[in-house]
Enzyme design. Structure first.
Site, short mmCIF file in Angstrom:
data_model
loop_
_atom_site.label_atom_id
_atom_site.label_comp_id
_atom_site.label_asym_id
_atom_site.label_seq_id
_atom_site.Cartn_x
_atom_site.Cartn_y
_atom_site.Cartn_z
N SER A 1 -20.59 -19.67 37.34
CA SER A 1 -21.59 -18.70 36.96
C SER A 1 -22.73 -18.62 38.26
O SER A 1 -23.31 -19.32 38.55
CB SER A 1 -22.35 -19.30 35.88
OG SER A 1 -23.84 -18.42 35.56
N HIS B 1 -18.33 -15.45 37.14
CA HIS B 1 -19.15 -15.20 35.90
C HIS B 1 -20.46 -14.62 36.38
O HIS B 1 -21.37 -15.40 37.16
CB HIS B 1 -19.41 -16.34 35.05
CG HIS B 1 -20.22 -16.11 33.60
ND1 HIS B 1 -19.43 -15.47 32.47
CD2 HIS B 1 -21.42 -16.23 33.42
CE1 HIS B 1 -20.40 -15.42 31.58
NE2 HIS B 1 -21.55 -15.72 31.79
N ASP C 1 -24.17 -13.31 34.99
CA ASP C 1 -24.86 -12.87 33.98
C ASP C 1 -25.87 -11.96 34.44
O ASP C 1 -26.74 -11.81 35.33
CB ASP C 1 -25.71 -14.56 33.76
CG ASP C 1 -24.87 -15.47 33.44
OD1 ASP C 1 -24.36 -15.22 32.22
OD2 ASP C 1 -24.85 -16.45 33.94
N MET D 1 -29.37 -10.09 32.41
CA MET D 1 -30.47 -10.16 31.48
C MET D 1 -31.29 -9.04 31.86
O MET D 1 -31.76 -8.86 33.03
CB MET D 1 -31.16 -11.48 31.60
CG MET D 1 -30.15 -12.60 31.72
SD MET D 1 -30.82 -14.26 31.67
CE MET D 1 -29.64 -15.18 32.10
N HIS E 1 -21.44 -10.75 31.98
CA HIS E 1 -21.79 -11.15 30.69
C HIS E 1 -23.21 -10.39 30.32
O HIS E 1 -24.06 -10.69 31.05
CB HIS E 1 -22.06 -12.70 30.66
CG HIS E 1 -22.64 -13.29 29.45
ND1 HIS E 1 -23.22 -14.22 29.26
CD2 HIS E 1 -22.85 -12.66 28.34
CE1 HIS E 1 -23.60 -14.77 28.38
NE2 HIS E 1 -23.47 -13.71 27.52
N MET F 1 -26.35 -9.88 28.83
CA MET F 1 -27.17 -9.97 27.84
C MET F 1 -28.42 -8.99 27.65
O MET F 1 -29.36 -9.28 28.18
CB MET F 1 -28.00 -11.63 28.39
CG MET F 1 -26.88 -12.73 27.97
SD MET F 1 -27.49 -14.32 28.74
CE MET F 1 -26.42 -13.69 30.45
N MET G 1 -21.30 -18.81 22.72
CA MET G 1 -22.26 -19.49 23.45
C MET G 1 -22.34 -21.02 22.99
O MET G 1 -22.61 -21.13 21.80
CB MET G 1 -23.48 -18.66 23.37
CG MET G 1 -23.56 -17.37 24.12
SD MET G 1 -23.24 -17.35 26.02
CE MET G 1 -24.74 -18.06 26.35
N ASP H 1 -19.72 -21.22 27.12
CA ASP H 1 -20.81 -20.64 28.52
C ASP H 1 -22.03 -21.44 27.91
O ASP H 1 -22.71 -21.20 26.86
CB ASP H 1 -21.05 -19.22 28.42
CG ASP H 1 -21.86 -18.86 29.47
OD1 ASP H 1 -22.49 -19.55 30.42
OD2 ASP H 1 -22.34 -17.61 29.47
C1 DX5 Z 1 -26.92 -18.68 29.88
C2 DX5 Z 1 -25.96 -17.83 30.91
C3 DX5 Z 1 -24.92 -18.97 31.58
C4 DX5 Z 1 -25.61 -19.77 32.46
C5 DX5 Z 1 -24.86 -21.08 32.48
O1 DX5 Z 1 -27.64 -17.55 29.28
O2 DX5 Z 1 -25.28 -16.98 30.17
O3 DX5 Z 1 -23.78 -18.14 32.11
O4 DX5 Z 1 -25.38 -19.31 33.84
O5 DX5 Z 1 -25.56 -22.10 33.12
P1 DX5 Z 1 -25.18 -23.53 32.96
O6 DX5 Z 1 -23.72 -23.87 33.26
O7 DX5 Z 1 -26.27 -24.11 33.99
O8 DX5 Z 1 -25.41 -23.91 31.50
ZN ZN Z 2 -23.24 -16.39 30.89
#
Ligand code: DX5
Ligand code: ZN
Length: 213
Positions: free
Chosen positions: A9, A33, A35, A37, A64, A66, A136, A170
């Site tokens: 990620s 991956h 992310d 947000m 991903h 969010m 998650m 994740d």
């Molecule tokens: C959290 C993200 C994850 C995050 C995981 O909301 O969706 O993808 O990057 O990070 P680690 O592996 O540090 O928990």
């Molecule tokens: Zn993620």
């Protein structure tokens, strides 16, 4: 169970030199991956589709979202940026099927995700149309949180229901928790801190993969 896949990620990577980071991990990664947000579904705001477009890698991008109620044009931005798969959250959409169908219409892989407290029943009706489900293992929003064990009951139940589905986990994944999730039935492992937080990223990936045999 489908093949084990590892997805570093980039939330924990050095974004100022993302393409150098990619070169380092890409040979050992099945997905990257990404992310996204929006500051609404989760408090932080991260990168946008323009940033994703600038990521240079041959490894498929696992995006991903969010994001609260992503619109068709918003999703299309990530399709055009080169996403291989797009994940939406059940909790973020009034009618997740609408977004899932739009993702599929764009000929890329679709995935539905649930937060740790959301029951599996909430996504059961989508399991026949998605290519992957993301369970998650932390509350979405931040890297570096602790793996939530109780999510494993959902992974086990889902694996029983869908022996061939890609099941992604994740949050808080490291060599130890990856093994726990693997035994529950997960086969796609997202890891941020436990890979990009280490000096030797390749060794970190191998350490996780070693536990998944
Ligand atoms: C959290 C993200 C994850 C995050 C995981 O909301 O969706 O993808 O990057 O990070 P680690 O592996 O540090 O928990
Ligand atoms: Zn993620």
């Amino acid at each position: 169970m489908p093949r084990v896949k590892i997805a570093p990620s980039i939330l924990s990577a050095d974004m100022s030199k993302i393409n150098t980071e990619m070169k380092e991990v890409e040979k050992y990664s099945d997905f990257i991956h990404v992310d996204i947000m929006d500051g609404i579904f989760v408090p932080p705001t991260t990168i946008d589709s323009n940033f994703v477009k600038a990521i240079k890698t041959k490894v498929p991008l696992d995006v991903h979202l969010m994001v609260h109620e992503p619109s068709d044009s918003y999703i299309k931005g990530f399709v055009d940026a080169g996403a291989y798969s797009i994940t939406i959250h059940e909790e973020a959409c009034r009618n997740p099927e609408k977004q899932l169908r739009f993702i599929k219409k764009n000929k890329i892989k679709s995935c539905i995700s649930i937060k740790p407290k959301t029951p599996l029943g909430k996504i059961r009706e989508y399991l026949d149309i998605v290519d992957m489900a993301l369970i998650m293992t932390v509350e979405p929003g931040w890297a570096g949180q602790k793996f939530i064990d109780s999510a494993m009951a959902k992974v086990k139940e889902l694996r029983k229901l869908k022996p061939k589905l890609d099941i992604e986990v994740d949050g808080g994944i490291n060599p130890y928790t990856a093994r726990i999730a693997y035994e529950a039935g997960a086969n796609v492992f997202v890891a941020g801190t436990s890979i990009f937080g280490k000096k030797d990223r390749i060794y970190a990936i191998k350490e996780i993969l070693d536990r998944l045999k």
